[in-house]
Design a protein around this motif. Structure first.
Motif, PDB file in Angstrom:
ATOM      1  N   TYR A  20      28.064  66.521  68.534  1.00 29.48           N
ATOM      2  CA  TYR A  20      28.957  67.572  68.049  1.00 29.48           C
ATOM      3  C   TYR A  20      30.299  66.941  67.720  1.00 29.48           C
ATOM      4  O   TYR A  20      30.556  65.788  68.060  1.00 29.48           O
ATOM      5  CB  TYR A  20      29.099  68.714  69.060  1.00 29.48           C
ATOM      6  CG  TYR A  20      29.824  68.349  70.344  1.00 29.48           C
ATOM      7  CD1 TYR A  20      31.186  68.580  70.492  1.00 29.48           C
ATOM      8  CD2 TYR A  20      29.135  67.796  71.414  1.00 29.48           C
ATOM      9  CE1 TYR A  20      31.845  68.258  71.662  1.00 29.48           C
ATOM     10  CE2 TYR A  20      29.787  67.473  72.591  1.00 29.48           C
ATOM     11  CZ  TYR A  20      31.138  67.704  72.709  1.00 29.48           C
ATOM     12  OH  TYR A  20      31.796  67.374  73.865  1.00 29.48           O
ATOM     13  N   LEU A  21      31.128  67.691  67.013  1.00 27.34           N
ATOM     14  CA  LEU A  21      32.477  67.230  66.692  1.00 27.34           C
ATOM     15  C   LEU A  21      33.477  67.938  67.578  1.00 27.34           C
ATOM     16  O   LEU A  21      33.286  69.105  67.922  1.00 27.34           O
ATOM     17  CB  LEU A  21      32.830  67.551  65.236  1.00 27.34           C
ATOM     18  CG  LEU A  21      32.078  66.832  64.143  1.00 27.34           C
ATOM     19  CD1 LEU A  21      32.577  67.301  62.783  1.00 27.34           C
ATOM     20  CD2 LEU A  21      32.233  65.340  64.264  1.00 27.34           C
ATOM     21  N   GLU A  22      34.537  67.239  67.889  1.00 26.48           N
ATOM     22  CA  GLU A  22      35.655  67.864  68.583  1.00 26.48           C
ATOM     23  C   GLU A  22      36.881  67.670  67.706  1.00 26.48           C
ATOM     24  O   GLU A  22      37.204  66.550  67.326  1.00 26.48           O
ATOM     25  CB  GLU A  22      35.864  67.213  69.951  1.00 26.48           C
ATOM     26  CG  GLU A  22      36.995  67.863  70.739  1.00 26.48           C
ATOM     27  CD  GLU A  22      37.156  67.216  72.097  1.00 26.48           C
ATOM     28  OE1 GLU A  22      36.419  67.590  73.023  1.00 26.48           O
ATOM     29  OE2 GLU A  22      38.022  66.319  72.203  1.00 26.48           O
ATOM     30  N   THR A  23      37.528  68.791  67.345  1.00 25.29           N
ATOM     31  CA  THR A  23      38.757  68.710  66.557  1.00 25.29           C
ATOM     32  C   THR A  23      39.938  68.935  67.488  1.00 25.29           C
ATOM     33  O   THR A  23      39.791  69.560  68.535  1.00 25.29           O
ATOM     34  CB  THR A  23      38.791  69.769  65.434  1.00 25.29           C
ATOM     35  OG1 THR A  23      38.880  71.065  66.023  1.00 25.29           O
ATOM     36  CG2 THR A  23      37.552  69.681  64.549  1.00 25.29           C
ATOM     37  N   ASP A  24      41.083  68.454  67.102  1.00 23.01           N
ATOM     38  CA  ASP A  24      42.276  68.593  67.951  1.00 23.01           C
ATOM     39  C   ASP A  24      43.067  69.853  67.634  1.00 23.01           C
ATOM     40  O   ASP A  24      44.263  69.919  67.865  1.00 23.01           O
ATOM     41  CB  ASP A  24      43.159  67.345  67.843  1.00 23.01           C
ATOM     42  CG  ASP A  24      43.773  67.169  66.464  1.00 23.01           C
ATOM     43  OD1 ASP A  24      43.413  67.939  65.542  1.00 23.01           O
ATOM     44  OD2 ASP A  24      44.596  66.256  66.299  1.00 23.01           O
TER      45      ASP A  24
END
Length: 134
Positions: A20-24
């Motif tokens: 999965y992606l984690e955005t800030d």
């Protein structure tokens, strides 16, 4: 708000074999940026449900599509064929979830079956999205 080009704004994470992606960023900004990235990449967004954080997309793998177009089939065989070539044109359906998690947001790819997808295509979608969101 000035952006720092040296700092990645999203990262690809694998947990228990699922990526999965984690955005800030929080949900609102991540939702908007994911939608813009999907448009830039060339996904067909069939539907969206912002209250659930879901994009319903169709993805045609350009590598598979190029191989299908590059095959040595003649004009009549293409004209009268059905099956796998049609599946390539129609693409695969995915659900892309944007979910706020504290001060960050997670972007998760689900298959048409509603389960988190760990297929090579799903992983490729995450990589391409990550490149667009950095």
């Amino acid at each position: 708000v000035a952006e720092n080009p040296g700092v990645a704004r999203s990262k690809l994470i694998t947990l228990n074999g699922l990526g999965y992606l984690e955005t800030d960023e929080g949900f609102d900004r991540s939702w908007r940026r994911v939608g813009l990235a999907l448009d830039r990449i060339g996904f067909t967004i069939e539907d969206r449900d912002r209250s659930q954080g879901l994009y319903f997309v169709r993805y045609v793998d350009q590598d598979i599509d190029a191989k299908a177009k590059g095959s040595n089939e003649g004009f009549f065989s293409k004209l009268f064929s059905w099956g796998s070539s049609d599946a390539v044109k129609d693409g695969q359906k995915y659900r892309i979830l944007v979910k706020e998690n504290g001060t960050v947001s997670n972007v998760i790819v689900y298959g048409e079956d509603g389960k988190v997808s760990d297929t090579p295509v799903a992983n490729k979608i995450l990589k391409v999205l990550n490149e667009q969101l950095k």
